[in-house]
Design an enzyme around this catalytic site. Sequence first.
Site, short mmCIF file in Angstrom:
data_model
loop_
_atom_site.label_atom_id
_atom_site.label_comp_id
_atom_site.label_asym_id
_atom_site.label_seq_id
_atom_site.Cartn_x
_atom_site.Cartn_y
_atom_site.Cartn_z
N LYS A 1 33.56 48.70 44.74
CA LYS A 1 33.26 47.31 44.12
C LYS A 1 34.26 46.51 45.10
O LYS A 1 33.94 45.34 45.49
CB LYS A 1 34.04 47.39 42.88
N ASN A 2 35.63 46.86 45.14
CA ASN A 2 36.62 46.08 46.23
C ASN A 2 36.03 46.02 47.84
O ASN A 2 37.08 45.16 48.35
CB ASN A 2 37.81 46.74 45.97
N ARG B 1 38.59 37.66 38.92
CA ARG B 1 39.65 36.97 39.98
C ARG B 1 39.24 36.90 41.21
O ARG B 1 39.79 36.28 41.98
CB ARG B 1 41.04 37.68 39.69
N CYS C 1 46.51 37.99 34.55
CA CYS C 1 45.65 39.03 33.91
C CYS C 1 46.51 40.09 33.12
O CYS C 1 47.78 39.97 33.36
CB CYS C 1 44.57 39.63 35.08
N ARG D 1 49.96 37.77 39.07
CA ARG D 1 48.87 37.82 40.26
C ARG D 1 48.70 36.43 40.72
O ARG D 1 47.51 36.08 41.02
CB ARG D 1 47.46 38.49 39.74
N ASP E 1 45.63 51.69 41.93
CA ASP E 1 44.46 51.71 41.15
C ASP E 1 44.19 53.12 40.37
O ASP E 1 43.44 53.56 39.92
CB ASP E 1 43.40 51.27 41.83
N ARG F 1 33.29 47.10 34.53
CA ARG F 1 33.54 46.25 35.69
C ARG F 1 33.88 47.13 37.09
O ARG F 1 33.73 46.70 38.00
CB ARG F 1 34.98 45.66 35.53
#
Length: 416
Positions: A22-23, A92, A116, A121, A304, A396
């Site tokens: 995803k990132n 975000r 968040c 952030r 993470d 997500r």
Amino acid sequence: MDKIEIDGGIRLNGEVNISGAKNAALPVMAASILCPGDHRVTNLPGLRDIYTMGKLLGHLGINFQFDGDEATFNSDNITSIEAPYDFVKTMRASILVLGPLLARTGEAKVSLPGGCAIGARPVNFHTMGLAKMGAEITLEEGYIHARAKKLKGARIYFDMPSVTGTENLMMAAVLAEGTTILENAACEPEIIDLADALVTMGADISGAGTNNITINGVRELRPLNHQVIPDRIETGTFMIAAGITGGDITINRCIPAHSEALIRKTVETGMEISVERGRIRVKGAGTIMPVDIKTMPHPGFPTDMQAQFMTLMTLSNGTSLITENIFENRFMHVAELKRMGADIRIEGSTATVSGIKKLTGAPVMATDLRASASLILAGLAAEGTTVIERVYHLDRGYEKIEAKLQKMGARIRRIV
Ligand code: EPZ
């Protein structure tokens, strides 16, 4: 709202294929703004955030088509320079359109992402860097309004390595006049993947993956054609799933080198890890040894993976210290783990985890993406049934996680 129900105590066995990261996918998709033409991105994970980014690009005038794990984007006409609050409040990472939009059109209006669950952030590194490149930045009714006829190369120092900050400024710099040097830049694999994608577009970038990245601006780019790297956090989450259930699983389509810190730490807990090209085999040990971790920018232990690793430590045969150095409020999974019997005490940015014999299934609440993953892991190991609420957080970042776990024997089901 969907819930996930898990009957714990089953040892996982079998294989799992890792999805695209995803990132890495999100900044690569945003790079399609930088030049007109037909762009193609493959190995995209089927996640809510990916579709949200697709819709945001659509709002900017980019026609996109998803077809399985592939997407094509035509960005001949950018018809808006605004990323509205409605998109940014749900994701975000929408901030990643700021740099490319400014570089392509000379203007961008992006809603300030609020805080968040895991922290305030701020995005000051993003705006500070663009200002150094000659952009005029104003804050208007909750929006960042950036204007620049032509960005100029600059030397930009990050007070602390920022992943999306590095990505945003790298994308802004590829069409700037002159050379941009990003110092104390983030080194995550996702940065390297974005740089690789930009270089195939004709960008001139060196040093990605180190703390110093040099970007020489070019006059024009050609469309993107890129395959996104596998997700190192999904890889790590399944490694912990094997360890916490005492299972034996093979993780395919991953890049072990992206998970070095985690592999070292999970070996210290007693798990048996064998690494081959593109796959990792993980065997859980009878006893889980206590191990201390401190989250750090890559190549340190990834923030993470902190919640997932903590869950493993709740069942160790000793005491471990878990220090969160990246975000100021990333212990919200602790209260939920304690509902399942975990013995955890928080003091500032350090959690002291005293191992117990077993976790007990209970109704729990997901609060953010990685916290929800830690609750899934706890449910897999717990005695009895765990019901996790607000699993939209999970969706997500994890593609078809129930199906992937069911295939390895887990008794897990989604209750719609
Ligand atoms: C990226 O977020 C990831 N998201 C996060 O993953 C990840 O946790 C984080 O990097 C750290 O690795 C994406 O890539 C889409 P940062 P990002 O800027 O870029 C401070 C997940 O679970 N900071 O590297 O927003 C910030 O407050 C998500 O997939 C500033 O002060 O994180 C934090 O303390 C969660 N000013 C630290 O830097 C800024 O302008 C690192 O944040 C920017 C950041």
